[in-house]
Design an enzyme around this catalytic site. Structure first.
Site, mmCIF file in Angstrom:
data_model
loop_
_atom_site.group_PDB
_atom_site.id
_atom_site.type_symbol
_atom_site.label_atom_id
_atom_site.label_comp_id
_atom_site.label_asym_id
_atom_site.label_seq_id
_atom_site.Cartn_x
_atom_site.Cartn_y
_atom_site.Cartn_z
ATOM 1 N N ARG A 111 -55.708 61.175 16.947
ATOM 2 C CA ARG A 111 -56.483 60.498 18.184
ATOM 3 C C ARG A 111 -55.806 58.968 17.855
ATOM 4 N NH1 ARG A 111 -61.972 61.355 20.055
ATOM 5 N NH2 ARG A 111 -63.141 59.526 20.840
ATOM 6 N N ASP A 142 -68.065 62.084 32.730
ATOM 7 C CA ASP A 142 -67.484 61.739 31.485
ATOM 8 C C ASP A 142 -67.934 60.813 31.772
ATOM 9 O OD1 ASP A 142 -66.206 61.426 28.711
ATOM 10 O OD2 ASP A 142 -64.230 61.563 30.111
ATOM 11 N N HIS A 186 -56.992 65.546 26.332
ATOM 12 C CA HIS A 186 -58.315 65.600 25.678
ATOM 13 C C HIS A 186 -58.384 67.498 25.225
ATOM 14 C CE1 HIS A 186 -61.072 64.506 22.288
ATOM 15 N NE2 HIS A 186 -61.977 64.523 23.386
ATOM 16 N N ARG A 204 -67.536 71.820 19.199
ATOM 17 C CA ARG A 204 -66.162 71.142 18.609
ATOM 18 C C ARG A 204 -65.716 71.804 17.412
ATOM 19 N NH1 ARG A 204 -65.101 66.161 20.566
ATOM 20 N NH2 ARG A 204 -63.252 66.081 19.133
ATOM 21 N N GLN A 233 -61.143 68.793 22.913
ATOM 22 C CA GLN A 233 -63.033 69.744 23.457
ATOM 23 C C GLN A 233 -62.777 70.010 25.245
ATOM 24 O OE1 GLN A 233 -65.755 66.641 23.596
ATOM 25 N NE2 GLN A 233 -66.777 68.515 24.281
ATOM 26 N N CYS A 244 -68.672 65.760 27.607
ATOM 27 C CA CYS A 244 -68.365 65.069 26.331
ATOM 28 C C CYS A 244 -69.063 64.389 25.236
ATOM 29 C CB CYS A 244 -66.373 65.175 26.074
ATOM 30 S SG CYS A 244 -66.176 63.816 26.757
#
Length: 305
Positions: A102, A224, A129, A292, A132, A264
Site C-alpha cells: 500500500r 469517496d 485500488h 474486503r 477495494q 470505501c
C-alpha cells in the site's frame, strides 16, 4: 506468475472466478469451516500509507487461510531509507510467498512485480485500488443478484477509486457514470481504458461534470472522500469545489428507489455524504467493508496457493 496490480490486467472471467471464490470463502467463514489453503505461507505487507481496513483485513484473512502475515512499515524496512526496489524485491522473494503493498506510486508496485519472484498485490496506490473494487463488486452482486446491466454512478474526486471502479464495472458488464468537477477529473488513461473495455463487454461509460446526470436512474451510488491522504492542505479549497457533489438525500433520491449507497471508508460525514444517506437502510458500507476480508482472501488464494 499472476499479480494483482490493476483490474485492467485481469479478464472478466478471472474477476468473476475470484468473486465466486470470495463468496465460497465467506460462506465457509460464516459456517465455521476451516479453509487453510495457505498453510505455511507468509505474506509480507508493506505500508507506506497507513490504513485500518487494509491492514486488518489482510492480516486476519491470512490467519484464516492458515498462513502468516508480516507487517512492514516504511520505518521497518530499508526501502524507506533509500534501498532500491530491485534489491528489496529480490531479498523479500527469498523469504516470503507474496507481497501486498500500500503505497503512493503505481510504478513502485509494478517494479516489485518486475524484479521480484513472488506474487504482488496492489493494496492501494495514488492511481488504483483494485482490492477495494473487488469487494465492491462482491457486495453489489450480493445485494442485486447480478452485475451485468446495472448502472453505477460515481460522484466526487476522479481518484484511484474512480479509476478502479471504471475497470471493475466495465469488465463485469456494468454501465458507469462518473461525475467530477472540471479540475478533478479522472486521468485520461483510465477513461480510455474503460471505454476500450466497454466496447468489448457492451458496457457504457459516461464522463460528466453534472452529478444529477450521473446519478439519474442509478442502481449503485458510490462516492469517496474529497481530500485523500496527502491532500490535506487542499481540503478547504476542495470543500468549496465539491459542495455540489455531496450525496445528500435530495441527490440520492434521483437514483432508483432501490439503489444502494457505497463508500470505501473512511467517510467524512457532512462533507461527501450526509448522515441520512450513509446511515439509511440502503447504505451497504459495512457489508462492503466486511467483504474486503473475503475478496482479498480470494485474491491471496488465487495468487499464492
Amino acid at each position: 506468475m499472476k499479480h494483482l496490480l490493476s483490474l485492467y490486467d485481469w479478464s472478466p472471467e478471472e474477476i468473476l472466478e475470484t468473486l465466486d471464490l470470495a463468496d465460497e470463502l465467506k460462506k465457509d467463514n460464516k459456517e465455521g469451516r476451516e479453509h487453510h489453503y495457505l498453510k505455511g505461507k507468509t505474506l509480507g505487507m508493506i505500508f507506506s500509507k497507513s490504513s485500518t481496513r487494509t491492514r486488518v483485513s489482510f492480516e486476519v484473512g491470512m490467519y484464516q487461510l492458515g498462513g502468516h502475515a508480516l507487517f512492514l512499515s516504511s520505518n521497518d524496512i530499508q526501502l524507506g531509507r533509500g534501498e532500491t526496489i530491485y534489491d528489496t524485491a529480490n531479498v523479500l522473494s527469498r523469504y516470503l510467498d507474496g507481497i501486498m503493498i500500500r503505497t503512493f506510486k503505481q510504478q513502485d508496485v509494478v517494479d516489485l512485480s518486475v524484479y521480484g519472484q513472488i506474487p504482488i498485490i496492489n493494496g492501494l496506490t495514488d492511481d488504483e485500488h483494485p482490492c477495494q473494487v473487488l469487494a465492491d463488486l462482491q457486495t453489489i452482486r450480493e445485494k442485486k443478484g447480478t452485475l451485468k446491466g446495472l448502472k453505477m454512478a460515481y460522484i466526487g474526486d476522479g481518484n484511484n477509486m474512480a479509476h478502479s471502479l471504471m475497470h471493475g464495472a466495465t469488465k463485469t458488464g456494468m454501465d458507469i457514470s462518473v461525475a467530477t468537477p472540471s479540475n478533478y477529473q479522472c486521468q485520461s488513461k483510465f477513461v480510455n481504458q474503460a471505454i476500450e473495455i466497454a466496447a468489448q463487454t457492451g458496457s457504457k461509460v459516461t464522463i460528466t461534470q453534472d452529478p444529477v446526470l450521473a446519478i439519474k436512474d442509478a442502481d449503485v451510488v458510490v462516492t469517496d472522500t474529497w481530500a485523500s491522504m496527502g491532500q490535506e492542505s487542499e481540503k478547504a479549497e476542495r470543500v468549496k469545489v465539491f459542495g455540489p457533489y455531496q450525496i445528500n438525500k435530495e441527490m440520492f433520491d434521483l437514483a432508483k428507489s432501490d439503489a444502494i449507497f457505497m463508500h470505501c471508508l473512511p467517510a467524512y460525514r457532512g462533507y461527501e455524504v450526509t448522515d441520512d444517506v450513509i446511515d439509511s437502510p440502503r447504505s451497504v458500507i459495512f457489508d462492503e467493508a466486511e467483504n474486503r476480508l473475503h475478496a482479498q482472501k480470494a485474491v491471496m488464494v488465487k495468487l499464492m496457493k
